[in-house]
Write an enzyme that holds these catalytic residues in place. Structure first.
Site, short mmCIF file in Angstrom:
data_model
loop_
_atom_site.label_atom_id
_atom_site.label_comp_id
_atom_site.label_asym_id
_atom_site.label_seq_id
_atom_site.Cartn_x
_atom_site.Cartn_y
_atom_site.Cartn_z
N ASP A 35 -0.38 -0.21 -10.58
CA ASP A 35 -1.57 -0.38 -9.73
C ASP A 35 -2.02 0.99 -9.22
O ASP A 35 -1.19 1.79 -8.79
CB ASP A 35 -1.27 -1.26 -8.52
CG ASP A 35 -0.70 -2.62 -8.94
OD1 ASP A 35 0.34 -3.03 -8.39
OD2 ASP A 35 -1.29 -3.22 -9.85
N ASP A 41 -2.64 3.09 1.16
CA ASP A 41 -1.28 2.67 0.76
C ASP A 41 -0.31 3.83 0.95
O ASP A 41 0.77 3.67 1.52
CB ASP A 41 -1.26 2.26 -0.72
CG ASP A 41 -2.05 0.98 -1.01
OD1 ASP A 41 -2.72 0.93 -2.07
OD2 ASP A 41 -1.99 0.07 -0.18
N GLU A 64 7.29 -0.88 -1.93
CA GLU A 64 6.52 -1.39 -3.07
C GLU A 64 5.74 -0.25 -3.72
O GLU A 64 5.45 -0.27 -4.91
CB GLU A 64 5.54 -2.46 -2.62
CG GLU A 64 4.75 -3.05 -3.78
CD GLU A 64 3.59 -3.89 -3.29
OE1 GLU A 64 2.46 -3.37 -3.25
OE2 GLU A 64 3.83 -5.04 -2.93
N GLU A 65 5.45 0.78 -2.93
CA GLU A 65 4.63 1.89 -3.43
C GLU A 65 5.46 2.97 -4.12
O GLU A 65 4.91 4.00 -4.55
CB GLU A 65 3.84 2.51 -2.26
CG GLU A 65 2.85 1.56 -1.61
CD GLU A 65 1.83 0.99 -2.58
OE1 GLU A 65 1.36 -0.14 -2.35
OE2 GLU A 65 1.55 1.65 -3.62
N ASP A 83 6.39 -3.68 2.00
CA ASP A 83 5.06 -3.48 1.42
C ASP A 83 4.22 -2.87 2.53
O ASP A 83 3.80 -3.56 3.45
CB ASP A 83 4.48 -4.81 0.94
CG ASP A 83 3.13 -4.64 0.24
OD1 ASP A 83 2.65 -5.61 -0.36
OD2 ASP A 83 2.55 -3.53 0.34
N LEU A 85 1.15 -1.78 3.08
CA LEU A 85 -0.17 -2.33 3.45
C LEU A 85 -0.62 -3.29 2.36
O LEU A 85 -1.38 -2.95 1.46
CB LEU A 85 -1.17 -1.19 3.63
CG LEU A 85 -2.42 -1.56 4.45
CD1 LEU A 85 -2.05 -2.09 5.82
CD2 LEU A 85 -3.35 -0.36 4.56
N ASP A 86 -0.14 -4.53 2.52
CA ASP A 86 -0.45 -5.54 1.52
C ASP A 86 -1.92 -5.96 1.60
O ASP A 86 -2.44 -6.17 2.69
CB ASP A 86 0.44 -6.77 1.71
CG ASP A 86 0.19 -7.78 0.63
OD1 ASP A 86 -0.61 -8.70 0.87
OD2 ASP A 86 0.72 -7.60 -0.48
N GLU A 226 7.46 -8.95 -0.94
CA GLU A 226 6.46 -9.95 -0.54
C GLU A 226 7.05 -11.37 -0.48
O GLU A 226 6.99 -12.05 0.54
CB GLU A 226 5.27 -9.91 -1.50
CG GLU A 226 4.51 -8.58 -1.48
CD GLU A 226 3.59 -8.39 -2.66
OE1 GLU A 226 2.51 -7.78 -2.46
OE2 GLU A 226 3.92 -8.81 -3.79
P1 FBP Z 1 -1.05 -5.82 -3.43
O1 FBP Z 1 0.37 -5.81 -3.01
O2 FBP Z 1 -1.33 -4.95 -4.63
O3 FBP Z 1 -1.97 -5.62 -2.30
O4 FBP Z 1 -1.36 -7.30 -4.05
C1 FBP Z 1 -0.99 -8.36 -3.36
C2 FBP Z 1 -2.18 -9.29 -3.11
O5 FBP Z 1 -3.31 -8.58 -2.72
C3 FBP Z 1 -1.81 -10.32 -2.08
O6 FBP Z 1 -2.05 -9.90 -0.77
C4 FBP Z 1 -2.70 -11.49 -2.44
O7 FBP Z 1 -2.15 -12.74 -2.07
C5 FBP Z 1 -2.84 -11.37 -3.94
O8 FBP Z 1 -2.49 -10.04 -4.28
C6 FBP Z 1 -4.25 -11.65 -4.36
O9 FBP Z 1 -4.24 -11.73 -5.75
P2 FBP Z 1 -5.47 -12.38 -6.53
O10 FBP Z 1 -6.63 -11.53 -6.26
O11 FBP Z 1 -5.00 -12.37 -7.97
O12 FBP Z 1 -5.62 -13.81 -6.05
#
Ligand code: FBP
Length: 281
Positions: A35, A41, A64-65, A83, A85-86, A226
């Site tokens: 990613d 992040d 995660e990063e 994680d 900043l999810d 996560e």
């Molecule tokens: P990141 O860790 O890269 O931010 O991705 C996680 C995430 O953004 C979650 O927060 C979210 O539930 C999911 O991915 C959304 O995925 P999608 O857009 O495929 O529904």
């Protein structure tokens, strides 16, 4: 453990500042799962790593990063996967995001998680701590985190948060999600795992799902950073978290960046998932 909680509180104020003033654009870097990292992040990751490196009870950390586990204190007791900043891509459109922390002992596996903390950066900043003392929510008031309430899930909810690419859903999954909507469930999905799971917890129940799909059979959400932290929180709140077939905290983690299909919810909804998936192992 209190020193870890205090470090997360301090880091959260710094991250809130980064969110409000920071540059939401992409960096030139990619994380270990390919990613493209946002500058937010990386900045959030630096803040958290610096905070945990000050704590003698922390043995190892992994973000995660980042690609690898970092050794902190040989005599430390806790292993922390986080994680920073999810859902960071949602800051750009001013939606809520969050930080997720899983605290483990002895090894980074679902069975070894002993506490979980997440922080929601939304209209308000809230932190939820789950440990064997239950699940408690705190909110920033007058510049400090103040206790608000205990969190407990009901047996059944009203909210449905169906994640992943619908075009790639297996037919039996689509039918199950449609059945819930036909039962009157309300759609609540922002694309941010932290606010979406927080909403179902605060509202007392429902289902969040990020299944395996034809394009991503192993799902998208990462086990250590996560899935396991929220699985622990949902279980301590009286709900369940599964991979479609079993308690997701019992699955085997082969690589620190492994993903897993995941379903979080109150008992009624999770039993519906188990019923649907049992014929599709
Ligand atoms: P990141 O860790 O890269 O931010 O991705 C996680 C995430 O953004 C979650 O927060 C979210 O539930 C999911 O991915 C959304 O995925 P999608 O857009 O495929 O529904």
């Amino acid at each position: 453990m209190q020193d870890i909680i205090d470090a997360i509180k301090k880091a959260s104020f710094e991250i809130q500042d980064i969110i409000q003033k920071g540059d939401t654009s992409k960096s030139d870097n990619q994380n270990s799962t390919g990613d493209t990292q946002l500058k937010l992040d990386i900045q959030s990751d630096v803040v958290i790593e610096k905070a945990f490196k000050q704590i003698s009870s922390v043995k190892k950390i992994v973000s995660e990063e980042q690609e690898n586990i970092i050794d902190i204190n040989e005599d430390g007791k806790y292993l922390i996967a986080y994680d920073p900043l999810d859902g960071s891509s949602l800051v750009d459109v001013n939606l809520s995001v969050g930080s997720i922390y899983g605290i483990y002992e002895n090894d980074f596996t679902g069975a070894n998680i002993i506490a979980s903390i997440y922080v929601v950066f939304g209209p308000r900043v809230e932190m939820v701590i789950a440990n064997n003392d239950g699940v408690k929510m705190y909110r920033v008031l007058d510049g400090e985190f103040k206790y608000i309430q205990d969190i407990k899930l009901n047996e059944k909810g009203k909210l449905n948060a169906p994640g992943s690419t619908q075009q790639c859903w297996y037919p039996y999954h689509k039918e199950m999600i449609d059945r819930l909507f036909n039962e009157g469930y309300r759609l609540r999905y922002s694309g941010g795992m932290v606010p979406d799971l927080h909403q179902i917890l605060i509202k007392g129940g429902g289902l969040f799902s990020y299944p395996g799909t034809t394009d991503l059979p192993k799902g998208k959400l990462r086990q250590l950073f996560e899935v396991f932290p929220f699985a622990y929180t949902y279980k301590m709140a009286g709900g369940q978290a599964i991979n479609g077939f079993e308690d997701v905290l019992n699955i085997t983690t082969e690589h620190i960046h492994d993903t897993s299909p995941c379903f979080f919810g109150s008992n009624y909804e999770i039993n519906k998932v188990l019923e649907t998936y049992k014929n599709h192992a």
